[in-house]
Motif scaffolding. Structure first.
Motif, short mmCIF file in Angstrom:
data_model
loop_
_atom_site.label_atom_id
_atom_site.label_comp_id
_atom_site.label_asym_id
_atom_site.label_seq_id
_atom_site.Cartn_x
_atom_site.Cartn_y
_atom_site.Cartn_z
N ASN A 163 0.88 -1.19 -0.10
CA ASN A 163 -0.16 0.09 0.01
C ASN A 163 0.97 1.25 -0.21
OD1 ASN A 163 0.97 -0.07 2.61
ND2 ASN A 163 -0.94 -0.05 3.63
N ARG A 164 2.19 1.36 -0.36
CA ARG A 164 3.15 2.46 -0.33
C ARG A 164 2.51 3.21 -1.73
NH1 ARG A 164 9.01 0.27 1.11
NH2 ARG A 164 9.08 0.63 3.43
N PRO A 165 2.81 4.39 -1.85
CA PRO A 165 2.70 5.04 -3.05
C PRO A 165 3.66 4.76 -4.16
CG PRO A 165 3.51 6.44 -1.47
CD PRO A 165 3.23 5.40 -0.52
N LEU A 166 3.36 4.52 -5.30
CA LEU A 166 4.06 4.31 -6.59
C LEU A 166 5.47 4.94 -6.34
CD1 LEU A 166 4.08 2.34 -8.69
CD2 LEU A 166 3.51 4.52 -10.20
N ILE A 167 5.73 6.20 -6.02
CA ILE A 167 7.11 6.68 -5.86
C ILE A 167 7.97 6.15 -5.04
CG2 ILE A 167 6.34 8.39 -4.20
CD1 ILE A 167 8.11 10.41 -5.57
N SER A 168 7.36 5.62 -3.60
CA SER A 168 8.25 4.95 -2.75
C SER A 168 8.63 3.54 -3.46
CB SER A 168 7.52 5.00 -1.60
OG SER A 168 8.01 4.08 -0.46
N LEU A 169 7.78 2.93 -3.93
CA LEU A 169 8.01 1.61 -4.51
C LEU A 169 9.25 1.68 -5.42
CD1 LEU A 169 4.57 -0.14 -4.79
CD2 LEU A 169 6.31 -0.52 -3.18
N MET A 170 9.01 2.73 -6.43
CA MET A 170 10.10 2.88 -7.46
C MET A 170 11.46 3.01 -6.79
SD MET A 170 8.47 2.14 -10.12
CE MET A 170 7.59 1.10 -9.28
N GLU A 171 11.64 3.58 -5.68
CA GLU A 171 12.97 3.85 -4.91
C GLU A 171 13.28 2.47 -4.44
OE1 GLU A 171 14.81 6.41 -4.36
OE2 GLU A 171 13.57 7.59 -5.68
N VAL A 172 12.63 1.59 -4.05
CA VAL A 172 12.81 -0.01 -3.87
C VAL A 172 13.43 -0.47 -4.97
CG1 VAL A 172 12.06 -1.94 -2.89
CG2 VAL A 172 11.16 -0.11 -1.96
N CYS A 173 12.74 -0.17 -6.05
CA CYS A 173 13.08 -0.89 -7.04
C CYS A 173 14.45 -0.28 -7.65
CB CYS A 173 12.38 -0.60 -8.48
SG CYS A 173 10.55 -1.49 -8.45
N ARG A 174 14.90 0.70 -7.30
CA ARG A 174 16.24 1.18 -7.68
C ARG A 174 17.14 0.78 -6.75
NH1 ARG A 174 13.00 5.94 -7.77
NH2 ARG A 174 12.83 7.05 -9.92
N LYS A 175 16.84 0.06 -5.68
CA LYS A 175 17.75 -0.39 -5.04
C LYS A 175 17.79 -1.47 -5.40
CE LYS A 175 20.21 -0.03 -1.17
NZ LYS A 175 21.59 0.81 -1.12
N MET A 176 17.05 -2.54 -5.91
CA MET A 176 17.00 -3.91 -6.53
C MET A 176 18.06 -3.81 -7.62
SD MET A 176 13.18 -5.28 -6.68
CE MET A 176 11.80 -4.97 -5.62
N VAL A 177 17.74 -2.82 -8.24
CA VAL A 177 19.09 -2.58 -9.68
C VAL A 177 20.42 -2.46 -9.24
CG1 VAL A 177 19.44 -1.33 -11.50
CG2 VAL A 177 17.35 -1.87 -11.07
N GLN A 178 20.50 -1.77 -7.92
CA GLN A 178 21.73 -1.54 -7.42
C GLN A 178 22.43 -2.76 -6.65
OE1 GLN A 178 21.78 1.59 -4.78
NE2 GLN A 178 23.80 1.22 -4.03
N GLU A 179 21.68 -3.49 -5.94
CA GLU A 179 22.02 -4.65 -5.26
C GLU A 179 22.15 -5.70 -5.95
OE1 GLU A 179 23.41 -3.96 -2.28
OE2 GLU A 179 22.40 -1.97 -2.27
#
Length: 354
Positions: A163-179
């Protein structure tokens, strides 16, 4: 989701294999890690705790002390971010060793000098600027996620709060790409949204399943995609047939039926189907993802022809509300503000409880 101590959650995961397959196949341990692993400050370059079991020996990730284990597959979630906290990192190994037939020898073997090697970090596909057919773009996204591999460790590395806003989930995705660590199906669904943002004419929506096998429940989610009158999906699964499907289905009901048949092939019965609302291409949106706007409970009991008609009726309503990147400028030029389409009210799309 079932939770325990705030860290053990009911899995949004694909089903384990029938007992016959477990007995037939042998165990293979391929847990690769640096000697100074995920706790390292250079988290983006660390090696991953990768495939821990062969498909024949995958077990349900249930906690031995959990009274509700029969309600779903359970796994731990890393809520501390990166670098991973020492206690979370140790818990990951303890959990994996407890479930693996080799026990503590698994940890000793995988953290030895023999496995202290570097791991190639996959390159993020920039499909928005790729001049290629839409099927090629989607395949590139799926290939990237496949290169991360499915996470069998029993610990989800990225905390996805639905239930997080999309902008927050996209930050998590950037971390996925980084890690560049292995991911599960829920992470892959959100990552698929991130990687396909800005692809003109492509619509994305969540497609969730709950299935039953041997008295246990398994939950799974993929990213449904629609383009040019055809449907497909992106995602991750222990089973290849329950993840990526190319744009080859002329109706949403045909896509759902394909998943149902794949479930039946591994002895699972689909008990619940949920279809969400198309997700905006604006990565800075404060909207939340609607995961289940059309829901069919007791799916296996329903006449398939009638359910198919209702699914396609909902799909038609979705198409009338769909937003494309033609009306969202994600990269404004200097001095210009992004033009964003007013958000769709999910109430305008009729919910159907069959």
């Amino acid at each position: 989701m079932v939770s325990k101590s705030g860290t053990l959650q009911s899995a949004c995961s694909t089903p384990a294999l029938p007992t016959s397959s477990r007995e037939a196949e042998t165990v293979t341990a391929e847990l690769l890690t640096y000697r100074n692993p995920i706790r390292s400050s250079n988290a983006g370059r660390v090696a991953t705790l990768s495939k821990s079991y062969s498909r024949g020996d995958l077990r349900d990730d249930e906690d031995d002390d959990n009274d509700d284990a029969e309600e779903g597959v359970l796994f731990y979630v890393n809520k501390t971010g990166f670098p991973m906290a020492d206690n979370i990192y140790q818990r990951m190994w303890d959990f994996a060793c407890r479930k693996h037939p080799d026990g503590n020898d698994l940890s000793k073997r995988c953290q030895s000098e023999q496995f202290a090697t570097d791991v190639t970090v996959p390159k993020e596909p920039k499909v928005q600027s790729l001049r290629a057919p839409i099927k090629t773009k989607l395949k590139a996204v799926q290939s990237y996620m496949d290169s991360l591999e499915y996470n069998h460790t029993g610990t989800q590395f990225f905390d996805i709060i639905k239930n997080r806003p999309l902008i927050s989930l996209m930050e998590v995705c950037r971390k996925m790409v980084q890690e560049s660590l292995p991911i599960k199906c829920l992470e892959a669904t959100v990552l698929g949204i991130y990687l396909t943002n800005g692809v003109s004419g492509l619509e994305r929506f969540p497609l969730s399943f709950k299935s039953r096998f041997g008295g246990r429940s398994a939950r799974h989610v993929v990213l449904g995609v629609y383009h040019g009158g055809m449907y497909g999906s992106l995602g991750m699964s222990r089973r290849d047939t329950l993840a990526y499907k190319s744009l080859q289905f002329d109706s949403l009901s045909a896509l759902v039926t394909s998943f149902e048949k794949c479930y039946a092939e591994i002895g699972h019965r689909v008990s619940r189907l949920a279809i969400g609302v198309p997700v905006t291409h604006d990565s800075r949106s404060f909207e939340t993802i609607v995961w289940g706007n059309f829901i069919v409970n007791s799916y296996w009991k329903k006449p398939k022809d009638e359910v198919g008609v209702e699914i396609d009726k909902y799909a038609k309503e979705m198409r009338t509300k769909m937003r494309t990147t033609q009306t969202v400028r994600l990269q404004p030029t200097m001095g210009q503000l992004p033009v964003v389409v007013p958000p769709i009210d999910s109430k305008l799309i009729t919910s159907s409880n069959t």
